[in-house]
Design a protein around this motif. Structure first.
Motif, short mmCIF file in Angstrom:
data_model
loop_
_atom_site.label_atom_id
_atom_site.label_comp_id
_atom_site.label_asym_id
_atom_site.label_seq_id
_atom_site.Cartn_x
_atom_site.Cartn_y
_atom_site.Cartn_z
N UNK A 78 6.71 5.96 0.39
CA UNK A 78 6.42 5.95 -1.01
C UNK A 78 6.82 7.23 -1.95
N UNK A 79 6.10 8.24 -1.14
CA UNK A 79 6.24 9.66 -1.80
C UNK A 79 6.12 10.77 -0.46
N UNK A 80 6.85 11.88 -0.63
CA UNK A 80 7.03 12.92 0.25
C UNK A 80 6.40 14.07 -0.64
N UNK A 115 0.95 -1.15 -0.03
CA UNK A 115 -0.01 0.01 -0.10
C UNK A 115 0.90 1.20 0.03
N UNK A 116 0.61 2.11 -0.96
CA UNK A 116 1.34 3.51 -0.90
C UNK A 116 1.25 4.27 0.35
N UNK A 117 2.66 4.49 0.75
CA UNK A 117 2.64 5.37 2.32
C UNK A 117 3.23 6.73 1.85
N UNK A 118 2.25 7.63 2.10
CA UNK A 118 2.62 9.32 1.43
C UNK A 118 2.55 10.09 2.70
N UNK A 119 3.54 10.90 2.68
CA UNK A 119 3.98 11.94 3.73
C UNK A 119 3.65 13.11 3.11
N UNK A 120 2.54 13.86 3.86
CA UNK A 120 2.25 15.30 3.32
C UNK A 120 2.72 16.29 4.45
N UNK A 121 3.49 17.41 3.97
CA UNK A 121 3.78 18.48 4.88
C UNK A 121 4.73 19.49 4.05
#
Length: 386
Positions: A362-364, A284-290
């Motif tokens: 997966x993505x920041x 499952x893609x794990x995305x950090x949003x900041x």
């Protein structure tokens, strides 16, 4: 339900909603001085890295504005040197309130740079103070716009990823941890903003969120925000994440951050690392949003991120409304704090944050773009998005 907000300024007053009383009681408390701001941040009456940075900046602006209007003039406005010492002492003090949240440090450093730049420009004490007030207000004001931008960037990236895997990019189920919405920022939110954006664009089926113990920011605050926005949602205990992944189609995990190291290692609410490991197990893609201000290029990796240890008693107590509901004489729900452990425990492990390695992410996403790792890499190059 009216839009939620963590901070409001009106009629010369700086106020915050006491998040320790939410969701049952919405009570604004006035921040009358810098000490009030420090206490609010330290005691978690306000929390969320962007929100505490905004409060610290606005508290400094309020303090200086009061001084500029005072008669007689405060001693610290008597000379540039006196003002510099006064402001730098305040900034250093506020920085110690929550050491893991890099946004707070970014805000205090930004105000310190404004202070020095105004002094170097040869301005008098009053003009220097006015420059700091203006910069502090800008720190708060710019938060909502960047939150909407990163939410759109992250949401669109996820939709395209799902499409590239054969999906149609709709009916998405996204899980989050802790609270990263309007209550954690100046508005709209980061990871919860991504979920909100998907909902507003008709791409979201359901949001899932963990309770996020021991402060229950998920079950108290995220639940409250999703309910107010009429977003379909489901709460789960922190220990149920693996079961959720086994039995439900989850398209992504979106979380916020309190500090992101240069290689992408990310400190966030404790329990984030658990979710990341399980997400990797289930592809499952794990995305950090900041925001960009959360990225700390001065530290190489997560080993250098200080982890705040909260008082042990906080993990032993739960606060909430009495059940069945009971109202006081003013018609307000009665609340109580109860202990859920034996008294006198001699061992309680209560870190406020954990660190998710870049290899599990997966993505920041920041307001400047989306970073992914190069093929075969375990770390990120964040320079294009900071």
């Amino acid at each position: 339900m009216p839009a939620l907000t963590s901070i409001r300024t009106s009629e010369g007053k700086l106020e915050i909603v006491n998040q320790l009383l939410l969701p049952h009681t919405t009570k604004f408390i006035e921040i009358k001085n810098v000490d009030d701001a420090f206490d609010a941040i330290k005691s978690m009456k306000i929390r969320g890295a962007p929100a505490i940075a905004s409060l610290a900046a606005l508290a400094v602006a309020d303090h200086l504005s009061r001084g500029l209007q005072s008669t007689p003039v405060p001693e610290w406005l008597g000379s540039v040197d006196a003002l510099k010492q006064h402001v730098e002492t305040i900034l250093a003090y506020l920085f110690t309130a929550r050491p893991t949240a890099v946004n707070l440090g970014a805000a205090t450093r930004r105000l310190s740079k404004t202070l020095q730049a105004s002094i170097d420009a040869g301005k008098d004490p009053r003009a220097v103070a006015q420059d700091i007030v203006a910069e502090a207000k800008e720190i708060d004001a710019e938060d909502v716009g960047r939150n909407k931008q990163m939410s759109k960037l992250g949401g669109d990236w996820l939709v395209e990823r799902v499409k590239s895997g054969g999906g149609d990019g709709t009916q998405l189920n996204v899980m989050t941890v802790c609270n990263t919405g309007s209550l954690a920022t100046s508005g709209y939110g980061t990871a919860l903003g991504l979920i909100t954006y998907l909902h507003e664009t008709g791409k979201l089926q359901r949001a899932f969120y963990t309770q996020s113990t021991p402060y229950h920011q998920g079950s108290r605050l995220t639940a409250f925000e999703l309910q107010s926005l009429n977003i379909p949602s489901t709460m789960l205990c922190d220990s149920m994440v693996g079961s959720l992944f086994q039995h439900h189609k989850i398209h992504a995990i979106a979380v916020g951050a309190d500090r992101i190291a240069r290689n992408g290692d990310t400190a966030n609410k404790v329990g984030t690392y658990n979710a990341a490991v399980l997400a990797a197990r289930h592809n499952i893609p794990f995305i950090v949003v900041a925001p960009v201000s959360t990225v700390d290029l001065d530290i190489a990796d997560g080993d250098s991120i200080p982890i705040e240890q909260r008082p042990a008693i906080e993990a032993c107590l739960v606060r909430g409304a009495l059940y069945p509901t009971a109202l006081d004489a003013h018609g307000v729900k009665q609340q109580a704090t109860v202990m859920v452990t034996p008294e006198g425990l001699d061992g309680v492990y209560n870190p406020s944050f954990d660190v998710t390695p870049a290899s599990q992410i997966t993505a920041i996403v920041t307001e400047k773009g989306v970073a992914v790792k190069k093929d075969g890499a375990d770390v990120f190059d964040l320079t294009p998005i900071v």
